[in-house]
Design a protein around this motif. Structure first.
Motif, mmCIF file in Angstrom:
data_model
loop_
_atom_site.group_PDB
_atom_site.id
_atom_site.type_symbol
_atom_site.label_atom_id
_atom_site.label_comp_id
_atom_site.label_asym_id
_atom_site.label_seq_id
_atom_site.Cartn_x
_atom_site.Cartn_y
_atom_site.Cartn_z
ATOM 1 N N PHE A 106 18.989 -39.168 -2.742
ATOM 2 C CA PHE A 106 20.075 -38.364 -3.252
ATOM 3 C C PHE A 106 21.280 -39.140 -2.497
ATOM 4 C CE2 PHE A 106 22.962 -34.715 -3.510
ATOM 5 C CZ PHE A 106 23.129 -34.765 -4.916
ATOM 6 N N GLY A 107 22.128 -39.521 -3.463
ATOM 7 C CA GLY A 107 23.038 -40.414 -2.680
ATOM 8 C C GLY A 107 22.582 -41.509 -1.925
ATOM 9 N N ARG A 108 22.944 -41.599 -0.606
ATOM 10 C CA ARG A 108 22.522 -42.525 0.223
ATOM 11 C C ARG A 108 21.418 -42.015 1.228
ATOM 12 N NH1 ARG A 108 27.969 -45.903 2.213
ATOM 13 N NH2 ARG A 108 28.659 -46.437 0.281
ATOM 14 N N GLN A 109 21.157 -40.718 0.840
ATOM 15 C CA GLN A 109 20.119 -40.067 1.984
ATOM 16 C C GLN A 109 18.847 -39.963 1.330
ATOM 17 O OE1 GLN A 109 21.084 -38.590 4.887
ATOM 18 N NE2 GLN A 109 18.880 -38.816 5.161
ATOM 19 N N ALA A 110 17.788 -40.737 2.054
ATOM 20 C CA ALA A 110 16.387 -40.650 1.721
ATOM 21 C C ALA A 110 15.673 -39.089 2.061
ATOM 22 C CB ALA A 110 15.434 -41.720 2.101
ATOM 23 N N GLY A 111 14.815 -39.037 1.618
ATOM 24 C CA GLY A 111 14.024 -37.757 1.991
ATOM 25 C C GLY A 111 13.997 -36.586 0.927
ATOM 26 N N TYR A 112 13.845 -36.739 -0.387
ATOM 27 C CA TYR A 112 14.063 -35.936 -1.194
ATOM 28 C C TYR A 112 12.716 -35.829 -2.110
ATOM 29 C CZ TYR A 112 18.736 -34.566 0.227
ATOM 30 O OH TYR A 112 19.710 -34.291 1.009
ATOM 31 N N VAL A 113 12.211 -34.673 -2.781
ATOM 32 C CA VAL A 113 11.226 -34.592 -3.567
ATOM 33 C C VAL A 113 11.617 -33.634 -4.700
ATOM 34 C CG1 VAL A 113 10.232 -32.487 -2.059
ATOM 35 C CG2 VAL A 113 8.875 -33.674 -3.924
ATOM 36 N N ASP A 121 13.791 -30.830 -3.494
ATOM 37 C CA ASP A 121 13.452 -30.006 -2.084
ATOM 38 C C ASP A 121 13.599 -31.314 -1.015
ATOM 39 O OD1 ASP A 121 13.066 -28.331 0.217
ATOM 40 O OD2 ASP A 121 11.351 -27.408 -0.990
ATOM 41 N N LEU A 122 13.323 -30.993 0.211
ATOM 42 C CA LEU A 122 13.334 -31.969 1.387
ATOM 43 C C LEU A 122 11.953 -32.189 1.397
ATOM 44 C CD1 LEU A 122 15.934 -30.654 4.133
ATOM 45 C CD2 LEU A 122 16.309 -32.357 2.206
ATOM 46 N N ILE A 123 11.592 -33.485 1.894
ATOM 47 C CA ILE A 123 10.213 -33.967 2.142
ATOM 48 C C ILE A 123 9.669 -33.291 3.096
ATOM 49 C CG2 ILE A 123 8.681 -36.006 2.371
ATOM 50 C CD1 ILE A 123 10.341 -37.449 0.675
ATOM 51 N N SER A 124 10.657 -33.115 4.162
ATOM 52 C CA SER A 124 10.141 -32.650 5.559
ATOM 53 C C SER A 124 9.858 -31.062 5.566
ATOM 54 C CB SER A 124 11.373 -32.734 6.526
ATOM 55 O OG SER A 124 12.658 -32.183 5.794
#
Length: 540
Positions: A455-462, A478-481
């Motif tokens: 999302f944008g330049r930030q990885a780690g979404y689901v 949501d966040l993958i974490s």
């Protein structure tokens, strides 16, 4: 309407078979069984062991195809594989059994060479799953109870409820009785009863069911229905109902001998439980029963995460896959090639995309050491170049690049060969917030599809994707974490061979995630398992 027509046709093909002979059917143990020597060629023709064109004609099968059909049948029924008709094979064909096909017709609607590849070494087929219901809260209605057997209607209802409970205990499915407008209508009928598949009286066809999205289930009321009988006489209603409801929920037959969906009638079994094969089969369609996820806030944080999770679960459910060679050298260029999408096909092949090419996994055959790549367009005509992600549900493959998604289906219901582009649209990822980019996708069932990305330049979404309307589920971001604790943010590929596990690829490694216990195992080296050759060799 078109889908319902297809379902009716599929059921007709399944149920019309039951009129071959009473010795073919899922018949009961009535003390003395009928000993009818069925025509072996007709048996193979009607139960799906020969290509489809033999089903619609009386032409004699090619000797090579007939021999192959015998081998597949012998493997399916767990008898000595000889490739010809012998006493053991004839006896197996004479057993009481269900009238539906043992083998997906699409498996047999191929060339002999393709079928040999699919059944190489005649390994078990195990469960077979079709498409399921689009909802999980199903309803049923009993139109009429048995009139020929001394079982009160209240007991019939109780056995139906018990049979449904077998399946609901292992899935998110719920079943509720209604007086009208049911998903699954249940009736006891005799002879010709309006669906083109007449019953043939005692010791013949016991029951049949429509596949989703119809679900109608009929029991032959000329059978001697019993409940909890240990004498071996009569037909146990609970066992047959549970088997037929398996069909009504989307399962075909299994070749696992102790499975409920095995073709032959099991008889009365005290304290009966579904086998692991039945459970795996039904969960491949609907997923497992609801489980409580780790507690988490209901909304996304306003500050995006900038670091990876600092902890990772240490409990592992599986041992580290064996690595039979030294750690791979990164000096070999093929070990550094990046791949961008992966999925498991209906025939069990694990396929991986890299730019314009499609590869079997491992990319280098471990026996021949030959390169397995081919142009992706050979299988998927007009496929997008360098797709971002791909996921697969039975019969359909979805390819994603940016906001565009393509849907492919099998050609003429074949498991192999070129696919047909069914849809190509820029609007099927509706619901993704502007600035989102999908980098991986996985389907646990046709009702559970996850998209992973940035999302944008930030990885780690689901996100969760709804196949029924082609939209990202509202509020699912949501966040993958949080959703998959212990998995890195930079997920580049994901696939699943079983709804209880997702295999993630990230940062040149892969991880196993248990969707039931939330355990993570890994990281494991990507190159030996997925590429092979000079990169090393390991099992996934």
């Amino acid at each position: 309407m078109k889908q319902k027509l297809k379902t009716l046709v599929a059921f007709f093909i399944c149920s019309v078979i039951v009129s071959l002979a009473s010795g073919h059917s899922l018949s009961g143990y009535r003390g003395k069984r009928q000993t009818v020597n069925v025509d072996p060629v007709e048996y193979l023709r009607h139960y799906g062991y020969l290509p489809d064109h033999y089903y619609t004609s009386d032409i004699a099968p090619d000797p090579a195809e007939l021999r192959e059909a015998y081998k597949i049948f012998q493997n399916y029924l767990k008898i000595d594989i000889t490739g010809d008709l012998n006493e053991e094979t004839q006896t197996a064909m004479n057993r009481p059994r269900c009238g539906c096909n043992d083998v997906f017709s699409i498996w047999m609607n191929q060339t002999t060479q393709d079928r040999v590849k699919r059944f190489a070494r005649y390994e078990p087929v195990n469960f077979n799953a079709r498409n399921g219901w689009s909802v999980t809260n199903l309803t049923w209605r009993l139109l009429g109870s048995t009139r020929s057997s001394p079982i009160p209607e209240s007991v019939v209802r109780s056995e139906i409820i018990r049979a449904f409970a077998l399946w609901s205990a292992e899935t998110p499915l719920t079943f509720r009785e209604v007086s009208s407008g049911a998903d699954i209508d249940i009736d006891f009928v005799v002879g010709r009863h309006g669906d083109g598949s007449p019953f043939d009286g005692p010791s013949g066809v016991l029951a049949h069911a429509f596949f989703p999205q119809v679900g109608t289930t009929h029991f032959d009321d000329q059978e001697q229905w019993t409940t909890n009988s240990t004498t071996g006489a009569g037909i146990d209603l609970f066992i047959v109902a549970a088997h037929e409801f398996g069909h009504a929920l989307g399962l075909d037959h299994s070749n696992v001998r102790n499975a409920l969906m095995f073709p032959t009638y099991l008889g009365f079994i005290p304290n009966f439980k579904l086998s692991n094969d039945d459970i795996r089969g039904i969960r491949s369609i609907y997923g497992g029963p609801p489980t409580l996820l780790p507690t988490r806030p209901p909304t996304l944080p306003t500050i995006r995460p900038t670091t990876r999770p600092t902890t990772r679960p240490t409990t592992t459910r599986r041992p580290t896959p064996p690595n039979t060679t030294r750690r791979p050298s990164t000096t070999f260029p093929e070990c550094r090639i990046r791949y961008n999408a992966i999925f498991e096909d209906d025939n069990g092949d694990l396929l991986m995309f890299g730019r314009r090419n499609l590869y079997n996994v491992p990319v280098y055959d471990p026996e021949t050491r030959l390169f397995s790549g081919t142009r992706a367009s050979n299988m998927f005509p007009r496929i997008m170049f360098n797709p971002d992600a791909i996921f697969h549900v039975p019969g359909y493959t979805f390819v994603i690049r940016r906001m565009r998604i393509q849907q492919f289906s099998r050609s003429d219901r074949r498991l192999t060969g070129s696919r047909v582009l069914k849809a190509d649209t820029w609007s099927r990822l509706n619901g993704l917030r502007r600035g989102s980019r999908v980098t991986a996708a996985v389907a646990l069932t046709q009702n559970t599809v996850y998209l992973f990305g940035r999302f944008g330049r930030q990885a780690g979404y689901v996100w969760e994707y709804d196949l029924s309307n082609g939209k990202v589920k509202s509020g699912s971001m949501d966040l993958i974490s949080r959703k998959f604790p212990g998995i890195p943010r930079e997920v580049t590929m994901a696939f699943s061979r079983d709804p209880s596990e997702i295999i993630f690829v990230a940062n040149g490694s892969y991880y196993r995630y248990d969707t039931e216990s939330f355990d993570v195992s890994g990281p494991f080296d990507f190159a030996p398992a997925f590429i092979g050759g000079r990169c090393g060799r390991a099992e996934i």
